[in-house]
Scaffold this active site. Structure first.
Site, PDB file in Angstrom:
ATOM      1  N   CYS A   1       0.849  -1.198   0.000  1.00 55.70           N
ATOM      2  CA  CYS A   1       0.000   0.000   0.000  1.00 55.70           C
ATOM      3  C   CYS A   1       0.882   1.245   0.000  1.00 55.70           C
ATOM      4  O   CYS A   1       1.560   1.508  -0.975  1.00 55.70           O
ATOM      5  CB  CYS A   1      -0.965  -0.037   1.180  1.00 55.70           C
TER       6      CYS A   1
ATOM      7  N   HIS B   1      -3.459  -5.735   0.780  1.00 59.31           N
ATOM      8  CA  HIS B   1      -2.850  -5.974   2.095  1.00 59.31           C
ATOM      9  C   HIS B   1      -2.815  -7.454   2.456  1.00 59.31           C
ATOM     10  O   HIS B   1      -3.738  -7.949   3.094  1.00 59.31           O
ATOM     11  CB  HIS B   1      -3.653  -5.248   3.178  1.00 59.31           C
TER      12      HIS B   1
ATOM     13  N   GLU C   1      -1.117  -8.697   4.757  1.00 64.32           N
ATOM     14  CA  GLU C   1      -0.996  -8.795   6.225  1.00 64.32           C
ATOM     15  C   GLU C   1      -2.366  -8.733   6.907  1.00 64.32           C
ATOM     16  O   GLU C   1      -2.477  -8.977   8.095  1.00 64.32           O
ATOM     17  CB  GLU C   1      -0.045  -7.718   6.761  1.00 64.32           C
TER      18      GLU C   1
END
Lengths: 725, 225
Positions: B85, B193, B195
């Site tokens: 990002c 993302h 994560e």
């Protein structure tokens, strides 16, 4: 010596300059009595913001005292920046809701952004790390260009702040009604997590302890914002644009991290956010709570430009600022910590034994006000309310084309998908969001545990208008239903009371009766009020509907049960609770009659509690897969929303009149579960299918394809927003 | 494997990134943007957020931060560098990856779970995925439209540098590009993302293999060219 050109005491009195700042003649006389002399310009400004409705609750205090504020889980109730509730394991949840209606009406992006920033700082000032944001929004109908502009700006502003600071926005509610034309409601809620031993208070104690200012440099923005928020919106409100604050989420983020580090230090005595009325309310309230005096040297305040007067400094609502009191001798430790975060900070004063708020600027004294009367002796007004006439005429919708009603309702922005809005909010940052906006409450896991916090926000203004007492109960009960539907045990709530001018007898009556109803519901549903906010004078083109907004949190002990719950074709659909012909305040009434009949609504709070807790138990035991409270638009709309959200058909038959599918009585749920369950007060009404949406009542059949339902539901807001304004 | 999670003022996915690599079995520490060395670290993670408030242009201010030279050294040492990002935006701004991220075509922030295709599994980040495999990662960005000129695009294609593409392009990215790798194969940038995609309970666990693979990085084998 620096001198400022300010009106002197005599001019303030003779030309009634205090009235421009929002003080009445009587209030001015009271100030003179407290001081034993005429106030100067700075002092007049300080009293006017501290005694504004926004800061002093002068019209609402008598109603707020009705709320139950204690309970087995409550660690800290109203009075501080936010309420604190135990969730076990030495952890607690901290939360509050606050309005930013007036600023959002004149400057939607910044009004909404600073509303979010302000509520975050309230949570952080307690010492908690925010884990979730919610918002409750109300606008006029989107057929008006101005309302579309406001929606665009408010949503962008909420996202602009929350996304940047990195707190997920996980739930919300939005309603469109012409009563909010030109006077949108923007209520923001923040939820945080804290360890018990880190809970901070906004207090100034210990003679000689130092007062530290940290955050953005003070500018001239937002001067008299709290006073502005306590007036009716008029055409001149546009000229009050300078009363709107400007948000800086980047500095807000640094300030949040710095504050969370500051609270780890044992030398921190107290901390408070500089919100409404900025430096004035934070310093005066901290001194009042610490039963101390406070002396500020305003020449030490970091300022954005030269020439800002003490008056402007005290009344500025520059955002992203905190006020700390630290042990004498430890100030350098805090200053260097803030320097590391690249924040402006300065020692601007000390705690004194004078019980007075004393303001100095280059040695000159600009104000000398006794602290207790300033914060505690704000006037309280008890007015006369007037109950409106009841309209007992029964509603009949059986002769309407209910298929057309159905399409109109699911395609209305109030009931349609809110995807247009919530996809502009980062709802997963933090990587603990178990359930995000879309359908039902937000659920955020407590990092490093299996526990999760369910959070919901709701308001039922049309019911409150129809029947303030029972409508008030229903607003609380509706939010309770949202929380139990996640499997969480409701813990406590916060409220934001959005009403018109309390000086109008009917509004005063609404305020009194609805808060009485809310208080009863809080007691019956075991959800004490731990924080809140009041926004009155919401009048623009007319008066807004009485809109108490309820924010509630609940605790899920082990959120992993949710992984096994999958709604699928073949599951049975149950209706729990009896359906009554309750149409006062309903959406079908709004659509067809374009009015609200003032008539009694009914809710049995004991039944509400028992039913909710029973269903919650069934959900966590995985006997049922989904609980969906029936709300606006009744059974028909809830079934349509379920169908569109899950992309499944429904085949249901109800032994009810067609119009009853749109009735909105309390305490009902649609439950999805395997067939053959014996649910208390529940009836199996049909199945989820892979086919089409088909519901049949005695004199009504609604048949739609899943695609049709979805496209109407998903398109409700986007189809209004496509036109270029 | 010990990773540095770079913290700029305004980074807000730093904790998520650290938690992810630790969950995958790696070690990690936060490194402040004012540091000038990354010695002792075997890889770098640049998290999402709004470094320096996105003021001027997302990622622009980070490009002149003291830590930047050290990040470039790590990249030159063939150690893994992942930017997600805002981290991807920074990687393009500091010249470790080609192209730029510009405003979403809608000009609104977009946050949703995105279905993506792993278009290149022949990288030391993505070798645990099948080529053409569909994964779900959340996206949350306002400036996620990947832009590059024709020549750059041809190079990306020729070198097989496009690692991840959107199945339903949310932002107008050129040819649905969601993530690219450098020519050398050790610097990966992506808007989605991973994560946030480590557990089915939270919506997807498709990101886990990416982090797990990074913790097994072996410079001599994973150095492609």
């Amino acid at each position: 010596m620096i001198t400022f050109t300010e009106p002197n005491e005599q001019v303030i009195k003779e030309e009634k300059l205090y009235a421009d700042m929002g003080l009445s003649d009587k209030e001015y006389d009271k100030v003179v009595e407290i001081l034993g002399r005429q106030p100067n310009y700075t002092e007049t400004g300080i009293f006017s913001v501290m005694w504004s409705e926004h800061c002093s609750y002068k019209h609402s205090k008598p109603f707020l005292t009705q709320f139950p504020t204690t309970g087995e889980h409550v660690l800290m109730g109203p009075g501080e920046g936010a309420g604190v509730v135990d969730i076990g394991d030495n952890q607690a949840v901290v939360f509050k809701v606050e309005s930013h209606n007036h600023p959002s009406a004149v400057e939607p992006y910044q009004g909404a952004a600073t509303g979010v920033g302000g509520i975050i700082r309230d949570i952080v000032s307690i010492g908690a790390r925010p884990i979730g944001l919610l918002n409750s929004l109300r606008f006029g109908e989107l057929s008006e260009a101005n309302n579309r502009r406001l929606l665009r700006g408010v949503v962008a502003g909420i996202g602009g702040y929350g996304n940047c600071i990195g707190i997920p926005t996980v739930s919300g509610e939005v309603e469109f009604d012409r009563s909010y034309d030109g006077n949108p409601l923007v209520n923001a809620m923040c939820v945080g997590i804290i360890d018990h031993d880190k809970i901070q208070k906004g207090t100034a104690k210990g003679i000689g302890n130092k007062v530290i200012y940290v955050g953005l440099k003070t500018g001239r923005d937002g001067i008299h914002g709290a006073t502005f928020a306590s007036e009716e919106l008029t055409e001149e409100s546009e000229s009050k644009r300078p009363s709107v604050q400007i948000g800086d989420p980047f500095t807000g983020k640094k300030l949040m991290e710095a504050t969370l580090e500051a609270i780890q230090q044992p030398e921190l005595v107290g901390i408070q956010d500089m919100g409404a009325a900025g430096l004035t309310s934070s310093s005066a309230e901290m001194a009042a709570k610490g039963e101390s005096g406070i002396a500020l040297h305003l020449d030490q305040v970091p300022v954005r430009e030269a020439g800002i007067t003490p008056y402007e400094m005290m009344l500025s609502e520059t955002q992203e600022r905190m006020l700390l009191v630290v042990k004498d001798g430890t100030e350098d430790k805090f200053l260097s910590m803030f320097e590391d975060f690249e924040l402006d900070a300065a020692v601007i004063g000390e705690v004194t034994n004078t019980d007075r708020l004393e303001l100095f600027f280059h040695g000159e004294k600009y104000a000398d006000i006794p602290v207790q009367p300033l914060s505690d002796e704000a006037p309280v007004y008890i007015l006369e309310g007037a109950a409106p006439a009841i309209d007992d005429t029964a509603h009949h919708y059986g002769d309407q084309d209910l298929n057309t009603v159905f399409d109109a309702l699911i395609g209305h922005p109030t009931h349609g998908s809110k995807r247009y809005i919530y996809e502009q909010y980062d709802n997963q940052v933090g990587a603990n969001t178990v359930q995000k906006s879309g359908f039902g409450s937000g659920i955020v896991r407590v990092e490093g545990t299996d526990k999760a916090i369910a959070m919901a926000i709701d308001g039922k203004s049309r019911y409150v208008y129809a029947d303030p007492l029972n409508g008030g109960k229903e607003a609380v009960a509706q939010t309770f239903r949202s929380i139990i539907s996640t499997g969480a045990v409701p813990l406590a709530m916060t409220d934001c009371l959005n009403y018109g001018s309390p000086e109008k007898p009917e509004i005063y009556h609404q305020l009194g009766e609805s808060t009485r109803g809310m208080a009863e519901a809080c007691a019956a549903l075991s959800t004490p009020v731990v924080s809140g906010n009041v926004s009155l004078y919401n009048e623009s083109k007319g008066t807004i509907l009485p809109t108490p907004v309820i924010g509630m949190v609940g605790l899920i002990e082990d959120v992993n049960f949710m992984a096994d719950l999958k709604v699928e074709s073949g599951d049975a659909v149950y209706l729990v609770g009896e359906t009554e012909k309750a149409f006062a305040g309903s959406q079908i009434e709004k659509l067809i009659d374009n009015d609200i009949r003032k008539q009694t609504r009914h809710i049995d709070l004991e039944l509400e509690y028992a039913r909710g807790m029973d269903l919650r138990e069934r959900l966590i035991n995985k006997e049922v897969k989904k609980i969906a409270p029936v709300g606006r638009g009744g059974i028909a709309i809830k079934l349509a929303q379920l169908s569109a959200f899950h992309q499944l058909g429904i085949d249901a038959t109800l032994d009810l009149d067609g119009e009853d599918l749109f009735a909105e009585n309390a305490s009902r749920y649609i439950v999805i579960a395997p067939s053959g369950q014996n649910i208390t007060d529940g009836k199996e009404i049909g199945r989820l299918t892979d086919e089409e949406f088909h519901i049949a009542a005695r004199d009504l059949t609604i048949d739609r394809s899943i695609e049709t339902i979805s496209s109407i539901w998903e398109g409700a807001i986007p189809q209004c927003m496509t036109s270029v304004d | 494997m010990k990773f540095a999670v770079i913290r700029f003022p305004g980074s807000n996915c730093d904790r998520d990134m650290l938690n992810a690599i630790v969950k995958a079995g790696g070690e990690a520490e936060y490194v402040d943007y004012r540091e000038t060395t990354l010695s002792g670290f075997d890889g770098v993670l640049i998290p999402g957020g709004f470094s320096f408030g996105d003021y001027l242009r997302s990622g622009a201010m980070a490009s002149v931060a003291p830590i930047t030279a050290a990040i470039k050294e790590v990249a030159a040492d063939n150690k893994p560098v992942l930017g997600v990002c805002n981290g991807f935006q920074i990687l393009t701004e500091i010249g470790l990856l080609p192209g730029a991220l510009i405003f979403n075509d809608t000009h609104t922030f977009i946050s949703r779970n995105e279905t993506l295709t792993i278009t290149n599994n022949d990288t030391p980040f993505t070798s645990e995925y099948e080529e053409g495999e569909t994964v779900v990662y959340p996206v949350a960005h306002g400036e996620g439209h990947y832009y590059c000129d024709d020549e750059t695009y041809q190079q990306l294609v020729a070198n097989n540098q496009i690692v991840l593409t959107y199945n339903d392009n949310p932002n107008g990215s050129r040819n649905d590009i969601a993530g690219i790798i450098n020519e050398n194969g050790n610097v990966l940038g992506m808007m989605p993302h991973p994560e946030r995609a480590l557990e089915a309970l939270l919506g997807s666990d498709d990101g886990m293999r990416l982090f797990a693979r990074m913790t097994e990085w072996e410079a001599e084998h994973d150095y492609i060219h």
